[in-house]
Scaffold this motif. Sequence first.
Motif, mmCIF file in Angstrom:
data_model
loop_
_atom_site.group_PDB
_atom_site.id
_atom_site.type_symbol
_atom_site.label_atom_id
_atom_site.label_comp_id
_atom_site.label_asym_id
_atom_site.label_seq_id
_atom_site.Cartn_x
_atom_site.Cartn_y
_atom_site.Cartn_z
ATOM 1 N N GLN A 196 -16.756 2.138 12.693
ATOM 2 C CA GLN A 196 -16.865 1.066 11.704
ATOM 3 C C GLN A 196 -16.352 -0.248 12.274
ATOM 4 O OE1 GLN A 196 -15.701 1.917 7.660
ATOM 5 N NE2 GLN A 196 -15.787 4.125 7.994
ATOM 6 N N ILE A 236 0.860 -1.179 0.000
ATOM 7 C CA ILE A 236 0.000 0.000 0.000
ATOM 8 C C ILE A 236 0.898 1.230 0.000
ATOM 9 C CG2 ILE A 236 -0.194 0.371 2.490
ATOM 10 C CD1 ILE A 236 -3.182 0.853 2.094
ATOM 11 N N LYS A 270 -9.946 -2.533 6.368
ATOM 12 C CA LYS A 270 -11.174 -3.015 5.730
ATOM 13 C C LYS A 270 -11.086 -2.936 4.210
ATOM 14 C CE LYS A 270 -15.219 -1.633 6.991
ATOM 15 N NZ LYS A 270 -15.881 -2.925 6.760
ATOM 16 N N ASN A 271 -10.494 -1.860 3.700
ATOM 17 C CA ASN A 271 -10.368 -1.715 2.250
ATOM 18 C C ASN A 271 -9.546 -2.850 1.641
ATOM 19 O OD1 ASN A 271 -11.889 0.627 2.025
ATOM 20 N ND2 ASN A 271 -10.123 1.963 2.355
ATOM 21 N N VAL A 272 -8.465 -3.207 2.307
ATOM 22 C CA VAL A 272 -7.616 -4.284 1.806
ATOM 23 C C VAL A 272 -8.376 -5.611 1.834
ATOM 24 C CG1 VAL A 272 -5.508 -5.622 2.219
ATOM 25 C CG2 VAL A 272 -5.448 -3.132 2.401
ATOM 26 N N ASN A 302 -6.757 1.420 6.438
ATOM 27 C CA ASN A 302 -7.191 0.748 5.207
ATOM 28 C C ASN A 302 -7.374 -0.751 5.398
ATOM 29 O OD1 ASN A 302 -7.379 2.676 2.847
ATOM 30 N ND2 ASN A 302 -5.372 3.259 3.668
ATOM 31 N N ASP A 337 -11.606 -6.067 1.743
ATOM 32 C CA ASP A 337 -12.733 -6.048 0.801
ATOM 33 C C ASP A 337 -12.291 -6.096 -0.658
ATOM 34 O OD1 ASP A 337 -14.388 -5.885 2.975
ATOM 35 O OD2 ASP A 337 -14.763 -3.729 2.813
ATOM 36 N N SER A 338 -11.077 -5.642 -0.940
ATOM 37 C CA SER A 338 -10.641 -5.546 -2.339
ATOM 38 C C SER A 338 -9.662 -6.638 -2.752
ATOM 39 C CB SER A 338 -10.000 -4.179 -2.592
ATOM 40 O OG SER A 338 -8.856 -3.997 -1.767
#
Length: 432
Positions: free
Chosen positions: A279, A62, A152-154, A150, A156-157
Motif C-alpha cells: 500500500q 490511538i 494511512k487510517n489516521v 495506521n 484519511d480519517s
Amino acid sequence: MDLFEKIGSLAKRRGFVYPGSEIYGGLAGTWDYGPLGVELKRNLKEEFWKTMVRRRDDVVGIDGAILMNPKVWEASGHIQSFSDPLVDCKKCKKRWREDVLEEKVCPACGGELTEPRQFNLLVEAKLGVIEGEKQTVYLRGEITQGVHVNFKNVLDSTRMKIPFGVAQVGKAFRNEITPGQFTFRSREFEQMELQFYVERDEEKSMEWMEYWKAERMKFYTSLGMDSKRLRFKDHEALAHYAHAACDIEFDTGDEWKEMEGIHHRGDWDISRHGKYSGQDFTFFDEATKERYAPFIIETSGGVDRATLFFLMNAYEEEVISEKDTRTVLHLHPKLAPYKAAIFPLVANKEQIVEKAKSIYKPLRDLYMVSWDERGNIGKRYRAQDEAGTPYCITVDYQTLEDDTVTVRDRDTMKQERMHIKDLDAFIKKSLE
C-alpha cells in the motif's frame, strides 16, 4: 539495602507494587500494581496524555491492538533482529545477557560461559481452536508499530497534515533473559510514546528532534524530578536505519538507567510497511505538490520505569531525632495517589467522625482522597508520608466550634488552621 530494595520493600508494604502471582511462587519479570501503585501510574499516564495530546493541535491519539498480524513484525524487522546475545554458565547453568556483563565469567559463581547465541525477545502466542492448526502470533514487543500501520487510517480519517504526531499508551511484552532490578526490566510493561511525522528534510527533522528532547525533559522536571538526576545520553552505536538517537537517563545513585528514548527513525517504519503491505504509505503535500515518505521522530518512554524513578526521586529517610527517622515520598501532588487524607482526631466521638465524613465525601467526588481513623494521629501521619500524600486534614474539637481544620504539610510537617470552605481551592491550587 540499596535503593531498588528499599523502594521494593516500601512499594509492597504500602500497596504500590506486589510481585506477580506471589502466592504461587511468582513469575519472574511480572508485577501487580496495588491500590496506590495503580493511582500513581494512572496519574502519570494522565499527565502524559494531557501534555502530549489534549493540549496540542498537532497530535492525536490511538490505542492499537496487542495482537497483530505476524507480517507486522516481519516488516518491522523484529522477527529477524529483535534479539539479545545469550550465554549460559557451564557450571551453575544460569543464563545471562552477554552485552551487559562486565566480565566474561558467570556473575553468580564465576564459572565459564558458553559462546553467545541470539535469543529472540518476541513472546509467542497461539490463536485458533484446533490443536496443530493454530496460528503463531506475537504479543507486541513494542507499541510503536500499532501507530505506523495506521498511518494511512489516521490521515484519511482526520485533518492532520505533516508535521503531526500520533501518541499511544499501552502494554508491551518481551521475553527478557534476565529480568531484574525490581520493575526496571520486566517481561510485561507499559509504554507511553509519540510517533511524530515530519518533512523529509534532514536539517528540519533534526530541529524537531531537539525540540522533542527538550519537551520530554521538561515533562519530567515539571512533575518534580530532580534535574540533577537526569541527563541525555547519545547512542554510541545507531541502528542501521536511525539518523540519531539518545536516551533520557536517571541517576539511581549507583548507576544511570534509561528511562526514555528519543529517536530519529528516518522513514524506516513507513517505508517497510508500505513495501510489505503493498500500500501507499506516502504523504502528498498540497503546499509543495510533493509526495514523500515522512521522517519519524519518536519519543518512547517506559511508564513502569518512570513510575519507579519517580518513587526513587521522591524517597527520603529523614532524620527527625537520634531515635526517630521518618520515611517520606515527596511526590508531586499531580502524581500522588491521594491528594489529601482526612482524619477524625478520635474515632470514638461520633460528632467528630460525622463532621470529618461531611468533609471527606464532597472532596472524594473531586479528588482521590484517603480516610483514616485508625491508631494515634502520629502513626497516621507517618503512614501518609510513606504513601506520598501531600496534605493531612484533621478534624478536631475546635472544628465543631468554628469549622476550621488542621492541615499538615507532608514535606515541611508544618500545620495551619484552615476553614473547611477553603479546602477545595487549596487542593486545586496544588495541582496547577
